[in-house]
Design a protein around this motif. Structure first.
Motif, short mmCIF file in Angstrom:
data_model
loop_
_atom_site.label_atom_id
_atom_site.label_comp_id
_atom_site.label_asym_id
_atom_site.label_seq_id
_atom_site.Cartn_x
_atom_site.Cartn_y
_atom_site.Cartn_z
N SER A 45 -7.89 6.39 -1.96
CA SER A 45 -7.65 7.02 -0.66
C SER A 45 -8.95 7.43 0.02
CB SER A 45 -6.74 8.24 -0.83
OG SER A 45 -7.35 9.22 -1.66
N ARG A 46 -9.98 7.74 -0.77
CA ARG A 46 -11.27 8.12 -0.19
C ARG A 46 -12.04 6.91 0.31
NH1 ARG A 46 -15.23 9.70 -4.60
NH2 ARG A 46 -15.36 7.42 -4.63
N ARG A 98 1.79 5.54 -0.82
CA ARG A 98 1.28 6.91 -0.72
C ARG A 98 0.99 7.51 -2.10
NH1 ARG A 98 2.67 8.90 4.49
NH2 ARG A 98 4.33 7.69 5.50
N GLY A 121 -6.98 6.86 4.50
CA GLY A 121 -6.88 8.03 3.63
C GLY A 121 -5.49 8.33 3.12
N ARG A 122 -4.49 7.62 3.64
CA ARG A 122 -3.11 7.91 3.22
C ARG A 122 -2.70 7.13 1.97
NH1 ARG A 122 0.86 6.58 7.72
NH2 ARG A 122 -0.55 4.80 8.01
N ALA A 123 -3.22 5.92 1.80
CA ALA A 123 -2.81 5.07 0.68
C ALA A 123 -3.55 5.45 -0.59
CB ALA A 123 -3.06 3.60 1.02
N HIS A 124 -2.80 5.61 -1.68
CA HIS A 124 -3.38 5.91 -2.99
C HIS A 124 -3.19 4.78 -3.99
CE1 HIS A 124 -3.26 9.96 -1.25
NE2 HIS A 124 -4.11 10.33 -2.19
N TYR A 153 0.86 -1.18 0.00
CA TYR A 153 0.00 0.00 0.00
C TYR A 153 0.90 1.24 0.00
CZ TYR A 153 -3.16 -3.72 1.20
OH TYR A 153 -3.85 -4.90 1.18
#
Length: 613
Positions: free
Chosen positions: A432-433, A398, A438-441, A396
């Motif tokens: 992330s939403r 950022r 919320g940190r992982a993109h 996972y």
């Protein structure tokens, strides 16, 4: 396990409790009326006619083969109960929540056994997917498939990477013009553009493909099934590039089997012909499907959960957390199945009119006692079937890291690493939403196919490493393939955490275990694969180890085997219900005359016309 850099303490293994469903109860009800309005393969009249069956079927296993069998049986009016070991359905195909990672109303981070992909030559499984309603999709969950447009063959140690576009030949030959010389020229053209192989090696490989393409079925089963792919293409006598690109890269990284032992019949027929050659020509495909497809969300959200909801609407019952202990045989029939909770409690015997064993072979064969094996010798031959480890790790990150719009094949990695950046295909999600804190993109899903060769960090095999060492080693091998030529694709500071299938246990100890192994295909495997029909009139087999036309441990093979098991059951009852349609692999009509010539040559003990030795 999920580990973050902020908190290195590992969470408890996933047990399935509290897993969020993609479809709510009201959404599942909507799914029943949205998505084309179809009732199933039988149509309204067929469903009404089949509803009078009243026969009970116990399906042992809730993976792809078990759910496929339950689907076909329920549409034909059978009362179906599925018994599944885990607390969730889907087997190795399912996704699973990473415990304790969802905050602020988000879902937990999605984990999995390994990434799923759906080649364009799959036709049985896509047919089932079209019959699983999904809100807003006219073609059911099939509408959740997305096409990859390229594949990256990443090289280590500064070697140039190979980007391979996954698009069909724009000017394919007209029907009847597909000749051996045309095929040879196309193969040589691709090898010349995409590789640095010596001309004589490229020519030899093209010739070997022609040998297999024009070999009759008898030669494939009687000769090439006994010859390893490595030996068939003479990889041991060729350059390292030839060995990596055309030997290892076409077997170990795709189906967790070694080129040195993999059956030429299986590799040549499924991987080289169906997946690559006919895929590029767009022949024998699932409509106008892309060569490579993935889902647009975690597997259970996009496919398994809607499937479960649909099957429940058809009357299928599910008994989860149940281990199958023994298939009880007596007086020429299966009389029941002994089951228990996973902890050994609540032991009981369940009964039905028919039984479909849809467990993975390594688990199924432990449930067949001496009397049942004596009733059908093919069950005993299943002991010779082999499985191996092919398990993934999710990273996972950022930063979104698509790398390539498709799969990554790290050709020089000692652990035969493949991967894919998943969030780029999840166009119905904002990673992330919707997931985690919320940190992982990004979810970079990577698979280790080779567990028995030393790595580049610790000099240990994957089986010898602890989980933390496996993660560090896998990350290093990914960076070795993706961070060369002056570019930095993966950065340590971007990595937030990781997850590995909890079916893998005991790593770093004397006896590591993996409950979710994969059937592999060394030479001679075909002779030990059973048919879906057994000699016991009310007992049938489904699973990717069952003999099918696909002949490869895949979700397509699992689905096809289930269709064959249901057809055998219908035949045993002399049922008037419509039989399941079974799609077989594409056979180009242009090759049939050459195969008939080869059949004569094979009977006379002569080599194939193109076989130069």
């Amino acid at each position: 396990m999920f580990v973050t850099k902020d908190n290195a303490q590992q969470s408890q293994g996933y047990n399935g409790h509290g897993r969020r469903r993609f479809l709510t109860a009201s959404g599942a009800a909507v799914a029943g009326v949205v998505g084309g309005g179809t009732i199933g393969a039988l149509g309204a009249a067929g469903s009404a006619a089949a509803a009078s069956s009243g026969k009970r079927v116990a399906v042992l296993g809730g993976g792809v083969s078990g759910l496929s069998a339950a689907h076909e049986l329920a549409e034909r009016g059978y009362e179906v109960t599925v018994y599944e070991y885990y607390d969730a359905l889907g087997g190795k195909a399912r996704s699973m929540d990473v415990p304790g990672t969802g905050t602020g109303g988000r879902k937990p981070l999605p984990g999995e056994h390994g990434f799923r992909f759906f080649p364009g030559f799959y036709r049985n499984l896509p047919d089932t997917m079209r019959r699983i309603p999904f809100p807003g999709n006219a073609n059911g969950v099939h509408g959740n498939l997305r096409g990859g447009t390229e594949e990256l063959f990443a090289r280590g140690a500064g070697r140039p990477d190979l980007h391979f576009p996954l698009r069909r030949v724009t000017t394919p030959p007209a029907p009847g013009d597909l000749t051996p010389s045309w095929i040879r020229d196309q193969i040589l053209s691709v090898l010349d553009l995409a590789t640095h192989l010596p001309a004589d090696e490229a020519a030899y490989f093209a010739n070997r493909l022609l040998v297999h393409l024009t070999s009759c079925d008898a030669r494939r089963e009687g000769q090439w099934e006994k010859v390893a792919w490595w030996d068939f293409i003479r990889a041991g006598e060729m350059s390292r590039e030839y060995q990596v690109l055309l030997g290892i890269g076409q077997t170990r990284n795709l189906v967790a089997t070694r080129a040195e032992t993999a059956s030429t019949r299986t590799v040549g027929r499924v991987i080289i012909e169906a997946l690559i050659l006919w895929g590029l020509l767009g022949r024998g495909m699932d409509g106008d499907a892309d060569i490579d497809r993935v889902l647009n969300a975690p597997t259970s959200e996009a496919w398994i959960d809607p499937w479960e909801s649909h099957l429940r609407s058809l009357g299928v019952e599910f008994v989860l957390g149940t281990e199958v202990r023994e298939v009880v045989y007596g007086d020429g029939r299966v009389s029941g199945v002994r089951v228990a909770a996973r902890d050994g409690s609540r032991q009981r015997t369940i009964t039905a009119d028919h039984y479909v064993s849809a467990l993975p072979v390594e688990h199924a064969r432990t449930t067949w006692g001496p009397a049942l094996r004596a009733a059908d010798p093919q069950l005993g031959r299943c002991d010779a079937l082999k499985t191996d480890w092919m398990t993934g790790v999710m990273f996972y990150l950022r930063t979104p890291t698509p790398v390539v719009h498709g799969h990554i094949n790290c050709l020089d990695s000692p652990w035969a690493v493949t991967g894919i950046g998943q969030s780029q295909f999840w166009d119905v999600r904002d990673f992330s939403r919707d997931y985690g804190d919320g940190r992982a993109h990004e979810c970079l899903s990577a698979i280790i196919s080779e567990w028995d060769k030393p790595g580049i960090l610790y000099g240990k095999t994957a089986r010898e490493c602890t989980k933390d060492e496996i993660v560090a080693e896998l990350w290093a091998q990914l960076k070795d393939g993706l961070n060369d030529s002056g570019k930095t694709t993966l950065r340590d500071e971007d990595r937030l955490g990781w997850f590995m299938d909890p079916a893998v246990t005991g790593l770093g100890g004397p006896d590591p275990q993996n409950r979710e192994q994969l059937l592999i295909h060394p030479t001679g495997t075909l002779y030990n694969r059973p048919s879906a029909r057994t000699a016991v009139p009310n007992f049938f087999l489904a699973g990717d180890y069952v003999r099918t036309d696909v002949d490869l441990a895949t979700m397509e093979g699992a689905n096809e085997s289930a269709r064959r098991a249901v057809n055998a059951l219908l035949d045993a009852e002399d049922s008037g219900a419509e039989r399941c349609h079974v799609w077989e692999l594409f056979r180009p009509p242009e090759m049939e005359p050459l195969k008939r010539v080869d059949e004569v040559r094979y009977r006379l003990g002569l080599p194939n016309t193109f076989d130069l030795g």
